[in-house]
Design a protein around this motif. Sequence first.
Motif, PDB file in Angstrom:
ATOM      1  N   UNK A 158      12.103  -1.000  55.011  1.00 39.84           N
ATOM      2  CA  UNK A 158      11.116  -1.988  55.451  1.00 39.84           C
ATOM      3  C   UNK A 158      10.905  -1.873  56.960  1.00 39.84           C
ATOM      4  N   UNK A 159      12.002  -1.815  57.691  1.00 33.74           N
ATOM      5  CA  UNK A 159      11.914  -1.715  59.141  1.00 33.74           C
ATOM      6  C   UNK A 159      11.226  -0.419  59.562  1.00 33.74           C
ATOM      7  N   UNK A 160      11.541   0.668  58.879  1.00 27.81           N
ATOM      8  CA  UNK A 160      10.922   1.959  59.192  1.00 27.81           C
ATOM      9  C   UNK A 160       9.409   1.905  58.997  1.00 27.81           C
ATOM     10  N   UNK A 161       8.962   1.247  57.937  1.00 28.29           N
ATOM     11  CA  UNK A 161       7.527   1.131  57.681  1.00 28.29           C
ATOM     12  C   UNK A 161       6.839   0.339  58.798  1.00 28.29           C
ATOM     13  N   UNK A 162       7.488  -0.715  59.254  1.00 21.41           N
ATOM     14  CA  UNK A 162       6.913  -1.508  60.346  1.00 21.41           C
ATOM     15  C   UNK A 162       6.900  -0.684  61.639  1.00 21.41           C
ATOM     16  N   UNK A 349      13.566   9.531  49.326  1.00 21.08           N
ATOM     17  CA  UNK A 349      12.184  10.013  49.343  1.00 21.08           C
ATOM     18  C   UNK A 349      11.245   8.880  49.714  1.00 21.08           C
ATOM     19  N   UNK A 350      10.189   9.237  50.420  1.00 19.43           N
ATOM     20  CA  UNK A 350       9.073   8.337  50.657  1.00 19.43           C
ATOM     21  C   UNK A 350       7.933   8.815  49.759  1.00 19.43           C
ATOM     22  N   UNK A 351       7.585   7.998  48.799  1.00 19.25           N
ATOM     23  CA  UNK A 351       6.575   8.342  47.805  1.00 19.25           C
ATOM     24  C   UNK A 351       5.216   7.857  48.299  1.00 19.25           C
ATOM     25  N   UNK A 352       4.198   8.672  48.101  1.00 18.38           N
ATOM     26  CA  UNK A 352       2.842   8.251  48.474  1.00 18.38           C
ATOM     27  C   UNK A 352       1.911   8.477  47.285  1.00 18.38           C
ATOM     28  N   UNK A 353       1.009   7.526  47.073  1.00 20.47           N
ATOM     29  CA  UNK A 353       0.069   7.585  45.964  1.00 20.47           C
ATOM     30  C   UNK A 353      -1.317   7.244  46.462  1.00 20.47           C
ATOM     31  N   UNK A 395       1.222  12.605  55.453  1.00 24.22           N
ATOM     32  CA  UNK A 395       1.506  12.426  56.886  1.00 24.22           C
ATOM     33  C   UNK A 395       1.985  10.998  57.166  1.00 24.22           C
ATOM     34  N   UNK A 396       1.391  10.016  56.487  1.00 20.93           N
ATOM     35  CA  UNK A 396       1.837   8.632  56.669  1.00 20.93           C
ATOM     36  C   UNK A 396       3.263   8.451  56.161  1.00 20.93           C
ATOM     37  N   UNK A 397       3.589   9.100  55.042  1.00 21.11           N
ATOM     38  CA  UNK A 397       4.952   9.015  54.510  1.00 21.11           C
ATOM     39  C   UNK A 397       5.953   9.631  55.474  1.00 21.11           C
ATOM     40  N   UNK A 398       5.564  10.739  56.087  1.00 16.72           N
ATOM     41  CA  UNK A 398       6.433  11.387  57.073  1.00 16.72           C
ATOM     42  C   UNK A 398       6.708  10.476  58.262  1.00 16.72           C
ATOM     43  N   UNK A 399       5.682   9.787  58.718  1.00 14.20           N
ATOM     44  CA  UNK A 399       5.865   8.894  59.867  1.00 14.20           C
ATOM     45  C   UNK A 399       6.900   7.816  59.555  1.00 14.20           C
ATOM     46  N   UNK A 400       6.878   7.327  58.317  1.00 15.73           N
ATOM     47  CA  UNK A 400       7.877   6.331  57.926  1.00 15.73           C
ATOM     48  C   UNK A 400       9.250   6.983  57.808  1.00 15.73           C
ATOM     49  N   UNK A 401       9.310   8.127  57.119  1.00 13.34           N
ATOM     50  CA  UNK A 401      10.591   8.801  56.931  1.00 13.34           C
ATOM     51  C   UNK A 401      11.238   9.246  58.218  1.00 13.34           C
ATOM     52  N   UNK A 402      10.424   9.494  59.250  1.00 15.97           N
ATOM     53  CA  UNK A 402      10.946   9.937  60.542  1.00 15.97           C
ATOM     54  C   UNK A 402      11.176   8.786  61.516  1.00 15.97           C
ATOM     55  N   UNK A 403      10.999   7.556  61.075  1.00 18.60           N
ATOM     56  CA  UNK A 403      11.103   6.394  61.959  1.00 18.60           C
ATOM     57  C   UNK A 403      12.546   6.173  62.412  1.00 18.60           C
ATOM     58  N   UNK A 404      12.739   5.511  63.565  1.00 15.40           N
ATOM     59  CA  UNK A 404      14.088   5.295  64.110  1.00 15.40           C
ATOM     60  C   UNK A 404      15.020   4.551  63.164  1.00 15.40           C
ATOM     61  N   UNK A 406      15.686   4.904  60.235  1.00 14.34           N
ATOM     62  CA  UNK A 406      16.362   5.779  59.274  1.00 14.34           C
ATOM     63  C   UNK A 406      17.139   6.900  59.956  1.00 14.34           C
ATOM     64  N   UNK A 407      17.239   6.855  61.276  1.00 15.42           N
ATOM     65  CA  UNK A 407      17.826   7.969  62.024  1.00 15.42           C
ATOM     66  C   UNK A 407      19.268   8.246  61.626  1.00 15.42           C
ATOM     67  N   UNK A 408      20.084   7.201  61.429  1.00  8.70           N
ATOM     68  CA  UNK A 408      21.494   7.439  61.123  1.00  8.70           C
ATOM     69  C   UNK A 408      21.713   7.875  59.685  1.00  8.70           C
ATOM     70  N   UNK A 409      20.675   7.797  58.869  1.00 12.61           N
ATOM     71  CA  UNK A 409      20.770   8.195  57.471  1.00 12.61           C
ATOM     72  C   UNK A 409      20.133   9.561  57.232  1.00 12.61           C
ATOM     73  N   UNK A 410      19.128   9.878  57.995  1.00 15.83           N
ATOM     74  CA  UNK A 410      18.305  11.069  57.781  1.00 15.83           C
ATOM     75  C   UNK A 410      19.031  12.327  58.262  1.00 15.83           C
ATOM     76  N   UNK A 411      19.192  13.308  57.352  1.00 17.09           N
ATOM     77  CA  UNK A 411      19.821  14.580  57.720  1.00 17.09           C
ATOM     78  C   UNK A 411      18.803  15.710  57.796  1.00 17.09           C
ATOM     79  N   UNK A 412      17.560  15.432  57.467  1.00 13.71           N
ATOM     80  CA  UNK A 412      16.526  16.468  57.542  1.00 13.71           C
ATOM     81  C   UNK A 412      15.559  16.374  56.388  1.00 13.71           C
ATOM     82  N   UNK A 413      14.366  16.860  56.615  1.00 13.74           N
ATOM     83  CA  UNK A 413      13.342  16.841  55.576  1.00 13.74           C
ATOM     84  C   UNK A 413      13.507  18.052  54.661  1.00 13.74           C
TER      85      UNK A 413
END
Length: 498
Positions: A158-162, A349-353, A395-404, A406-413
């Motif tokens: 939720x925070x990443x999306x904001x 995963x960040x799903x986009x439809x 691209x919008x999903x990437x912006x969310x997935x790359x948001x701060x 999620x930084x401590x959880x994200x190991x790479x795309x």
Amino acid sequence: MRSFDYIVVGAGTAGCVLATRLSEDADASVLLLEAGTAFPPPLARDPLAWPALAGTEVDWRYTTVPQSGADRQQLPYPQGRVLGGSGEINGLTHVRGDPASYDAWDEAGAIGWTYESMLPFFMRSETTLGGDPAYRGQAGPVPVDPPATTDPLWEAFFTAAVEAGHHPNADSNGPNAEGTSWSEVTVRDGVRRGAAEAYLAPVAQRPNLTVLADAAAVRLVVDHGACRGVAYRVDGHTGVTYADREVLLAAGTIGSPRLLMLSGIGPGDHLREVGLPVVADLPGVGGNLQDHPRSQVAYAASRPVGDGTLARRPHVLARSGDGPPDLQLGFVAEPIHPRWMPGDEPGFSVVFALMSPDSRGTVRLRDPDPFEPPLIDPAFLTDDGDVARMVAGLRAAREVGDAPALADLRAGEEYPGAAVTSTAVLAQYVRDTATSSFDPVGTCRMGIDGAAVVDPTLRVHGIAGLRVADASVMPSIVSGNVNAPTLAIAERAASLIG
């Protein structure tokens, strides 16, 4: 042979609503026919177990024809075959979508079907624990709320999306759907509460309501331009029952046009091609099929994620351009590999439809056998503009997935891979990974032109005594999951009939 005032064909979401509301009149007899079982497996009650229901005995187990816009892939197309229909096997999400989705129906010829006109029926169908009472129902059969439990993973999403620019929205089922919201689900006390449980179960003992499961409708009885009844198969035998007032098709976006065509109501050339007599040449039957194509950006995680509890989860409704909101983003606590194959490694995963595709498909008969599966062609991504908007969604999903957040959880795309930035390559990735959101609509389109199947009172053009009242009547797909509008369509249909 016994007759009823009303025969409802299909006990999915819409059929359960119709049978319940019409049988409120003690002087009206109602028969509800359902091809599937009356007894869903225990897994159907568990809100977290729904992915395991596809391909089981409560699923029609349909697949699409090869998709020309998605690398010729044949995709699974689950549809519920049980009391409650797809509402018993879906992901339980209750999202109306943006009001503009409904105003578009009126503009397309479904006169009087606007968001404002639909709002009382949305409210009639639901009970919420909060929300603005000017927009949210307080006493309807279906409980809809976000789960009370929270989880750090979903809070981080939720925070990443904001952080990615999608403002918080306290209630996406209120007057404005755009932004980041907590998804509402049809659950109460930890148990699924779809239309079968919420509408039908409490009234199943009404003396004027007959529910016949394991009874597959095979043909409408049409005589001199009027629908008189329904032929159905049960226990290997064919029976016929008659309607003194009306037959109501609620077999869904696949089942309703299929039964019309089996009865000789549909595109004349197609009916003759498969060897069926033409009772009414309605070219729109089985056309205008729409669904939400989806894909995902998958990430490896630095640690295992998700604890398997029913916790509130966010979703995002966003815009790909200057028009109404047309992208939905959601989140999965697994790395989803192409095509929708969960990986074993830790990830998310960040799903986009795409919520308003321009691609249009068809449902057609394979042959005159009522027990042969139909030919389902959603025509995913056959419109190049849809591909472009899906790339915008990626691209919008990437912006969310790359948001701060999620930084401590994200190991790479993992997919499509951070190095993949070319629009052409991303477009091919979308085609390589696109799947269905299982939201088919539109195959018995409502309107007043020559391609419409039903009029704004849901009566089938040219056939007396017959209406369609399910997701198939939507002229265009809405920017939300389709269970909520299907409930409202059925509620409105009951008010038109009763």
